[in-house]
Design an enzyme around this catalytic site. Structure first.
Site, PDB file in Angstrom:
ATOM      1  N   THR A 122     -55.650 -73.481 -21.309  1.00 34.46           N
ATOM      2  CA  THR A 122     -56.217 -73.651 -20.087  1.00 34.46           C
ATOM      3  C   THR A 122     -57.313 -72.554 -19.563  1.00 34.46           C
ATOM      4  OG1 THR A 122     -54.522 -75.400 -19.673  1.00 34.46           O
ATOM      5  CG2 THR A 122     -56.288 -75.073 -17.743  1.00 34.46           C
TER       6      THR A 122
ATOM      7  N   LYS B 121     -42.706 -73.893 -24.879  1.00 34.46           N
ATOM      8  CA  LYS B 121     -43.638 -75.085 -24.519  1.00 34.46           C
ATOM      9  C   LYS B 121     -44.045 -75.818 -25.802  1.00 34.46           C
ATOM     10  CE  LYS B 121     -48.228 -75.631 -22.575  1.00 34.46           C
ATOM     11  NZ  LYS B 121     -49.608 -74.957 -22.346  1.00 34.46           N
TER      12      LYS B 121
ATOM     13  N   ILE C  57     -45.434 -77.385 -18.354  1.00 35.88           N
ATOM     14  CA  ILE C  57     -46.416 -76.403 -18.028  1.00 35.88           C
ATOM     15  C   ILE C  57     -47.569 -77.314 -18.212  1.00 35.88           C
ATOM     16  CG2 ILE C  57     -47.685 -74.391 -18.726  1.00 35.88           C
ATOM     17  CD1 ILE C  57     -45.332 -73.303 -19.941  1.00 35.88           C
TER      18      ILE C  57
ATOM     19  N   TYR D 167     -45.147 -71.020 -27.781  1.00 38.77           N
ATOM     20  CA  TYR D 167     -46.014 -72.028 -27.333  1.00 38.77           C
ATOM     21  C   TYR D 167     -46.472 -72.771 -28.912  1.00 38.77           C
ATOM     22  CZ  TYR D 167     -50.229 -73.958 -25.452  1.00 38.77           C
ATOM     23  OH  TYR D 167     -51.329 -74.852 -24.978  1.00 38.77           O
TER      24      TYR D 167
END
Length: 295
Positions: A47, A163, A206, A135
């Site tokens: 992001t 994540k 998240i 991630y």
């Protein structure tokens, strides 16, 4: 001890009209998120447009975010790269600046093997002096962390959480099962699956949606942590259209437009990302009106 429980915000990187990071907006944006109740800040992940941020911008902005957060919530700095040496360098910088943890995505584009994933994180861990959050986002990276690979990754010093943003419920189930067996904290990385993933054992998420709805996303996670899934589901269902809007084009194009509409001028994405298309903007505006985010 877990890095955080509940909802963390996957932060955008605010850019000014000159194309540089806008620090006055960044400061106000940090306060918006913390005041809204998020339990962690996560800059420079997907992001945050990390692939277009220079090393000097990364270091300066990371320092700024950590200093202005003032330990009120953990700062988990995105430090991934498809270049293992660069990922290790970013982890070293984040550690030096006293980040609370680093978020390290699997190598993208290179399409390494499962052994390559393990070796990548081993090399990164040598430079990371803070906890590491793995991630997994295979639809972007073309590489998936298989459940059996998680067992090997957990043996690496500093690896404490993952994540999970694979978007596949059955794959999330398998990951959650292994995480429970090996003591690896699980965070949901897909806003549409927050309740589902937490029902499977995640301790938080998240979130992109938390940029606009920090209080509501925090409440949703709190309900899940308290076992109140009926109310959590009701919130999740009520956010379905908005979450779809946030991913109607590649992230972070829609969330940057949403923040602008809300009144936080985070600027445009950097190329090759472009501004949200007109028809998608109309849909996003309608969704935000329904939620009372704009008039």
């Amino acid at each position: 001890m877990s890095i955080f429980n509940g909802i963390g915000a996957a932060m955008v990187t605010p850019f000014g009209s000159d194309g540089k990071i806008n620090y006055s907006v960044l400061e106000a944006y940090i306060e918006h998120l913390i005041y809204g109740g998020v339990k962690a800040l996560i800059p420079f992940g997907t992001t945050g447009e990390s692939s277009t941020v220079t090393d000097s911008e990364f270091e300066q902005a990371t320092k700024f975010i950590i200093e202005h957060t003032r330990r009120r919530v953990p700062v988990i700095v995105g430090a991934g790269s498809n270049n293992t040496k660069r990922a290790a360098y970013k982890c070293a910088v984040a550690s030096k600046l006293k980040a609370d943890a680093v978020l390290v995505v699997t190598p993208y584009y290179n399409k390494c093997t499962q052994r390559g994933i393990v070796e990548h994180y081993k090399a990164v861990a040598k430079e990371a002096k803070v906890p590491i959050v793995l991630y997994n986002v295979p639809y972007r990276t073309c590489v998936n962390i298989e459940p059996e690979t998680l067992v090997e990754l957990k043996k690496i010093r500093g690896v404490t959480a993952i994540k999970e943003a694979c978007g596949d419920i059955d794959a999330v189930r398998q990951t959650a099962e292994v995480c429970g067996q090996i003591g690896l904290d699980l965070y949901c990385g897909d806003d549409a699956l927050t309740v589902t993933t937490m029902a499977l054992g995640a301790i938080g998420g998240i979130s992109v949606a938390a940029n606009l709805l920090p209080e509501k996303m925090n409440t949703l996670c709190s309900m899940c942590l308290n076992g109140d899934y009926a109310l959590a589901r009701a919130i999740q269902f009520g956010l379905s259209e908005f979450i779809e809007c946030l991913f109607c084009e590649v992230n972070p194009i829609p969330v940057k437009k949403a923040l602008q509409l809300y009144g936080i001028d985070v600027g445009l994405p950097r190329l090759p990302l472009t501004e949200l298309e007109h028809e998608h903007t109309n849909r996003l505006q309608n969704s935000m009106r329904e939620l009372g985010l704009i008039k």
